[in-house]
Structure formats: C-alpha cells, structure tokens
Design an enzyme around this catalytic site. Structure first.
Site, mmCIF file in Angstrom:
data_model
loop_
_atom_site.group_PDB
_atom_site.id
_atom_site.type_symbol
_atom_site.label_atom_id
_atom_site.label_comp_id
_atom_site.label_asym_id
_atom_site.label_seq_id
_atom_site.Cartn_x
_atom_site.Cartn_y
_atom_site.Cartn_z
ATOM 1 C CE LYS A 285 28.714 4.085 9.676
ATOM 2 N NZ LYS A 285 29.741 2.856 9.802
ATOM 3 C CE1 TYR B 182 28.669 5.224 5.640
ATOM 4 C CE2 TYR B 182 30.441 4.765 4.299
ATOM 5 C CZ TYR B 182 29.933 4.619 5.461
ATOM 6 O OH TYR B 182 30.609 3.997 6.413
ATOM 7 C CE1 TYR C 217 32.835 0.900 14.126
ATOM 8 C CE2 TYR C 217 34.003 1.778 15.904
ATOM 9 C CZ TYR C 217 33.518 2.069 14.727
ATOM 10 O OH TYR C 217 33.756 3.133 14.178
HETATM 11 N N1 GLU Z 1 33.947 6.199 6.514
HETATM 12 C C1 GLU Z 1 34.254 5.019 7.256
HETATM 13 C C2 GLU Z 1 34.115 3.691 6.574
HETATM 14 O O1 GLU Z 1 33.072 3.369 5.972
HETATM 15 C C3 GLU Z 1 33.269 4.854 8.723
HETATM 16 C C4 GLU Z 1 33.844 3.670 9.769
HETATM 17 C C5 GLU Z 1 33.677 4.138 11.036
HETATM 18 O O2 GLU Z 1 33.855 5.338 11.699
HETATM 19 O O3 GLU Z 1 33.296 3.130 11.641
HETATM 20 O O4 GLU Z 1 34.751 2.785 6.625
#
Ligand code: GLU
Length: 319
Positions: free
Chosen positions: A69, A190, A242
């Site tokens: 990201k 994505y 997170y």
């Molecule tokens: N591809 C995952 C999703 O969209 C990424 C989530 C992550 O690594 O936080 O749920």
C-alpha cells in the site's frame, strides 16, 4: 558505539529468543493464505549502503498483502502529484479496522493504508489495461527488491473470489466518483498488488530503497521519486500497523507496514530496513513475532525516530 556486526549478532539473538513463540493464528479469510506454514520465521536487514544480513526462513516467499500500500501510494503521487492524489485519498488515521467501509467528510477513504484508500490508489495507477497496470507495479517492486518478482495467481484468485467486502468498498467509491471506470479493473489491480510474492530479504531491500530516499542501495537506480518518499514514510508511521498504529509509533517509533500474510517492513530513515516474516498474527492482524523483533531492535539500538539515544546513525558511520 554500536556497529553493524553487533547489530547482526543481536538480530541472530532476537531470532532465537522469539523462535519458540507460537502465539497467534495464520489468516484464513483469504482461503489460500491459510496454507502458510505457521512455523516459518525469517528476519532480514538491508542497510542504505547495501549491506545485507538474514536469519531463518528469509528465502521463504509469501504475498506482500498490505505492504504494497505505501508503495502504490508513492507511485500514485509520482503519476498524479500531491494535490490530485489527495483528492482521492486522505492521510488521517482512521481508528477503524483495515477493511472498514467508512469514508471521511469529503467522501474520501481516510488514508492509503486502509483497504478503501488502497483501492482508491490502485485506481490511480491501474494503467490503460489490467495487464499493463499490474506489470508496471511488479516491475517497480522488482527494481526496488533487486530481484524479479511475480504475482501469486492462486492467492489473487482466492481473494478475488472471496473479496466481497472489498468489492462493496470499490462500488461505494465508484458511487462517489472517487474511482472511475470499471470497478473490476481497479479491483484486479488491487488484488494483484496484494498478491506479489516476496521474501523477507526482498522486503528489507525495498525498505532500504525507501531508507535511501528512493534509490536502490545496490544498483543505485532511482526507483522512487525522492520527493515523495517522505509521503509514504509519514503515512507508514501514522497508519501502517492497523489498529496498533498509535501504540507502534509510541513504542517502536519507526515507519512500518504489516500485511496479513505475516510480513512487516520497518524503515530507519537514511539508514536501514528490517523485515520480518512470521505468519502467525495477533488479534489486530500484525505478525506476533514480527512485532516482538522490531520492538526489541528498536529498544536495544535506540532506533525510535525520537529516541534521545538514536544510535541508528552510527551504523552508517561504522561502514
Ligand atoms: N488483500 C488484503 C485485503 O484486502 C490485504 C489486507 C492486509 O494485508 O491488510 O483484505
């Protein structure tokens, strides 16, 4: 003064210290991720001058997931500039889960680190065709990792088949004209970005490229535009871990990003990057052993950006 060889042996010690920790669980909400071996554990270090050191399963590949990201955000800034990019995504920590469906007062996703923000950013860099956009992304990451990377199609398909929540987020963004064109094209970008296969050494090399202000420390290629590296590092510091982001900034104090496959990439600005792979996650979705390793290293070496000891700068001088 602590030098690089001391840091290497300390990493080996930290690896042994946390090796037997079996806390946490492997993510299964993307079914294919559930196949990971929970015991895998690798730590890699790459300095901004290209020195490498790894212990454990540092060659073990896993999908980059959310660690893509900040890199995608950087690419969007390069292509569209700050003003235009920030019309499509904010830079405010959300205090919400990574897959939250909430938008800010301007109907933008809160930041590029939550799924909504990353989907908006994927739309900005998706390219003229689904193949071209993904190929360009993989190429840039390969340059940063100094290794030919590829997409794990099984993980990508697994997420595409089960990613109804991300699909709902994308349609909401389409409704508010935050993203344009075919929603499926954006989602393909994505999901593919999240499914790029890396190992801990690749992540540390990509992190070291950020630490080296966008230039790969081995090839010296200017992979990322130096003007926007600080943008990516800033949102990593404030939103990268997170719902643990605030606590992380307080205790570890390093720009970092984790992913649900179990990777963490942490950057010591201008100096080095540390990456950890260990797929057992805590309740917030961060790698349990990954957090412990970074905490120990930051504490022992004063790597916290605002630590009065900040011995980090001595590594460069020691080389
Ligand atoms: N591809 C995952 C999703 O969209 C990424 C989530 C992550 O690594 O936080 O749920």
């Amino acid at each position: 003064m602590k030098d690089l060889s001391q840091l290497k042996s300390y990493i080996a010690q930290v690896y042994e210290r946390h090796r037997s920790n079996n806390d946490g669980v492997v993510a299964t909400y993307i079914p294919e991720l559930g196949k990971a071996n929970p015991n895998h554990f690798g730590i890699s270090l790459v300095t901004a001058t290209g020195e490498e050191f790894s212990v454990g399963d540092s060659q073990q590949e896993f999908t980059i997931q959310s660690i893509c990201k900040p890199l995608a955000f950087l690419m969007a800034l390069e292509q569209h500039g700050r003003e235009e990019t920030l019309r499509h995504v904010g830079i405010e920590p959300s205090g919400e889960a990574f897959n939250s469906i909430q938008l800010d007062a301007l109907n933008r996703p809160f930041n590029p680190m939550v799924n909504a923000g990353a989907i908006s950013v994927a739309n900005l860099i998706k390219g003229s065709s689904p193949e071209a956009g993904v190929a360009n992304f993989v190429k840039r990451l390969s340059q940063a990792a100094h290794r030919e990377l590829r997409v794990d199609q099984a993980v990508c398909n697994s997420e595409s088949e089960t990613g109804h929540r991300n699909r709902a987020i994308a349609h909401l963004l389409r409704n508010f004209d935050i993203i344009d064109g075919a929603v499926d094209h954006t989602l393909h970008q994505y999901f593919s970005q999240c499914s790029v296969l890396v190992n801990s050494r690749d992540l540390a090399m990509i992190g070291a490229t950020l630490a080296n202000i966008g230039a790969n420390p081995v090839t010296h290629d200017e992979v990322f535009d130096m003007h926007f590296v600080k943008d990516a590092l800033s949102v990593m510091l404030t939103c990268g871990m997170y719902d643990f982001a605030g606590e992380w900034a307080y205790r570890v104090g390093l720009p970092a990003k984790s992913g649900v496959a179990g990777g963490i990439m942490a950057v010591v600005n201008r100096q080095l990057s540390i990456a950890v792979y260990s797929p057992r996650l805590d309740a917030r979705g961060n790698s349990v052993r990954g957090i412990q390793v970074c905490k120990d290293l930051a504490e022992e070496y004063g790597l916290h950006a605002f630590d009065f000891m900040n011995f980090g700068s001595n590594f460069i001088r020691a080389l």
